[in-house]
Design an enzyme around this catalytic site. Structure first.
Site, PDB file in Angstrom:
ATOM      1  CG  ASP A  29      18.446  11.895   4.973  1.00  0.00           C
ATOM      2  OD1 ASP A  29      17.830  11.788   6.052  1.00  0.00           O
ATOM      3  OD2 ASP A  29      18.783  13.007   4.497  1.00  0.00           O
ATOM      4  CD  GLN A  50      24.681  12.771   9.776  1.00  0.00           C
ATOM      5  OE1 GLN A  50      24.012  13.429  10.558  1.00  0.00           O
ATOM      6  NE2 GLN A  50      25.113  11.551  10.065  1.00  0.00           N
ATOM      7  NE  ARG A  77      26.369  15.291  13.136  1.00  0.00           N
ATOM      8  CZ  ARG A  77      25.268  16.023  12.946  1.00  0.00           C
ATOM      9  NH1 ARG A  77      24.130  15.432  12.693  1.00  0.00           N
ATOM     10  NH2 ARG A  77      25.306  17.342  12.953  1.00  0.00           N
ATOM     11  CG  HIS A 125      24.009  17.566   7.476  1.00  0.00           C
ATOM     12  ND1 HIS A 125      24.617  18.307   8.475  1.00  0.00           N
ATOM     13  CD2 HIS A 125      23.061  16.810   8.110  1.00  0.00           C
ATOM     14  CE1 HIS A 125      24.044  18.020   9.633  1.00  0.00           C
ATOM     15  NE2 HIS A 125      23.102  17.122   9.447  1.00  0.00           N
ATOM     16  NE  ARG A 156      20.056  21.410  11.200  1.00  0.00           N
ATOM     17  CZ  ARG A 156      19.797  20.141  11.508  1.00  0.00           C
ATOM     18  NH1 ARG A 156      18.587  19.797  11.899  1.00  0.00           N
ATOM     19  NH2 ARG A 156      20.737  19.223  11.424  1.00  0.00           N
ATOM     20  CB  CYS A 173      21.980  11.326   8.575  1.00  0.00           C
ATOM     21  SG  CYS A 173      20.455  11.909   7.859  1.00  0.00           S
TER      22      CYS A 173
HETATM   23  N1  NVA Z   1      18.026  15.533   4.556  1.00  0.00           N
HETATM   24  C1  NVA Z   1      17.494  15.800   5.868  1.00  0.00           C
HETATM   25  C2  NVA Z   1      18.548  15.624   6.895  1.00  0.00           C
HETATM   26  C3  NVA Z   1      18.097  15.809   8.308  1.00  0.00           C
HETATM   27  C4  NVA Z   1      19.189  15.674   9.295  1.00  0.00           C
HETATM   28  C5  NVA Z   1      16.915  17.203   5.902  1.00  0.00           C
HETATM   29  O1  NVA Z   1      17.513  18.117   5.350  1.00  0.00           O
HETATM   30  O2  NVA Z   1      15.836  17.370   6.476  1.00  0.00           O
HETATM   31  N1   CP Z   2      21.261  14.083  11.511  1.00  0.00           N
HETATM   32  C1   CP Z   2      20.903  15.297  11.992  1.00  0.00           C
HETATM   33  O1   CP Z   2      21.441  16.318  11.626  1.00  0.00           O
HETATM   34  O2   CP Z   2      19.914  15.250  12.924  1.00  0.00           O
HETATM   35  P1   CP Z   2      19.161  16.484  13.586  1.00  0.00           P
HETATM   36  O3   CP Z   2      18.241  17.057  12.548  1.00  0.00           O
HETATM   37  O4   CP Z   2      18.414  15.890  14.739  1.00  0.00           O
HETATM   38  O5   CP Z   2      20.176  17.488  14.017  1.00  0.00           O
END
Ligand code: NVA
Ligand code: CP
Length: 305
Positions: free
Chosen positions: A224, A132, A292, A129, A102, A264
């Protein structure tokens, strides 16, 4: 020996997307009886940002497939303290069978992907992502029975989640509208590429700035957070900019009667979605979160077996 493959963009596994959805559904049905197909395999999970779902579901997924996960806080690695990202990827490849990463920056993701000799799976970056999106497509398939002729409307910030959804929808033949403010549309190249894939598939990828118009006949409403991790937009600015894109009873009444609502997560109740809708009969957000786990098992199985 087969060449290692990554899942950094949805497009990396474009031709297998349908198969991945089916495999995830099969693995969901077989939960508890997997027979350890990834026995002895270790997945390194590198995190630059917080996570609940991605971290836990990947750990449980590989454990239930007979393997093992290592959680790594990137700020505690030598990579943040002088060692190059290229050297890090090469060294890690000597220890583990797969890397889940990540990242803040997709360029770092690509460097890890290019320099690792084991599969690299994105757990989100600023551009996409993909895991997801796979869980989301599993959820749409379960709840709506398929993709053709169904319409998903994404409301709010045209972010990483929206970008991967555009690719996934286009590949599977789901119609999708990205309904976002003009200043926060999805990545332009991704939007164009997804529209081309959809064209070839006989489905439609379109853009809108008008939720009331976009939500007509929608089978799925999706949203989101309005401020993603690493986004410096002040909350006050976001609240004004995205206000009309909130999923609430008003927008829901425009969509189809049996429309499902997806997110998500994590959600900001009262911002991109009301608490009432999130807890209401149209919401499938917790089934979506559970998926997931099953979706990632499918990815791990395909890339690490
Ligand atoms: N768009 C959000 C998704 C979190 C799972 C982010 O990048 O923070
Ligand atoms: N949807 C998602 O990726 O959640 P987290 O940030 O909790 O991993």
């Amino acid at each position: 020996m087969t060449q290692k493959r990554n899942l950094i963009s949805v497009l990396d596994m474009k031709d297998e997307w349908s198969e991945l959805v089916e495999l995830a559904i099969k693995l969901k049905a077989e939960r508890g009886n997997h027979n350890a197909p990834l026995d002895g395999k270790t997945l390194a999970m590198m995190f630059e940002k917080p996570s609940t779902r991605t971290r836990i579901s990947f750990d449980v997924a590989i454990t239930e497939l007979g393997g093992h996960a290592l959680y790594i806080d990137v700020s505690k690695m030598q990579m943040g303290h002088g060692e190059t990202v290229e050297d890090t990827a090469k060294v890690m490849s000597r220890f583990v069978h797969g890397i889940m990463y990540r990242a803040f920056d997709y360029k770092m993701m690509d460097k890890i992907g290019d320099n690792s000799s084991v599969p690299v799976i994105s757990g989100l970056d600023d551009l996409e992502h993909p895991c997801q999106a796979l869980a989301d497509m599993v959820t749409v398939k379960e709840k709506k029975g398929g993709f053709r002729g169904r319409k998903l409307v994404y409301l709010g910030d045209g972010n990483n989640v929206c970008n991967s959804l555009l690719y996934a929808a286009a590949i599977l033949g789901l119609d999708m509208v990205a309904c976002c403010p003009a200043t926060r549309m999805p990545n332009a190249e991704i939007m164009l590429a997804a529209a081309r894939i959809a064209d070839a598939n006989g489905s439609r990828i379109t853009a809108s700035h008008d939720p009331a118009e976009a939500c007509v006949d929608a089978d799925v409403l999706y949203t989101d957070t309005w401020i993603s991790m690493g986004d410096s937009t002040p909350e006050e600015t976001a609240l004004k900019l995205f206000k009309m894109y909130q999923i609430n009873d008003g927008l829901l009444s425009i969509a189809k009667k049996d429309c499902i609502v997806m997110h998500c997560l994590p959600a900001h109740r009262g911002q991109e979605i009301t608490g009432d809708v999130m807890d209401g009969p149209h919401s499938v957000v917790f089934d979506q979160a559970e998926n997931r786990l099953h979706a990632q098992k499918a990815v791990l199985y395909k890339l690490l077996k």
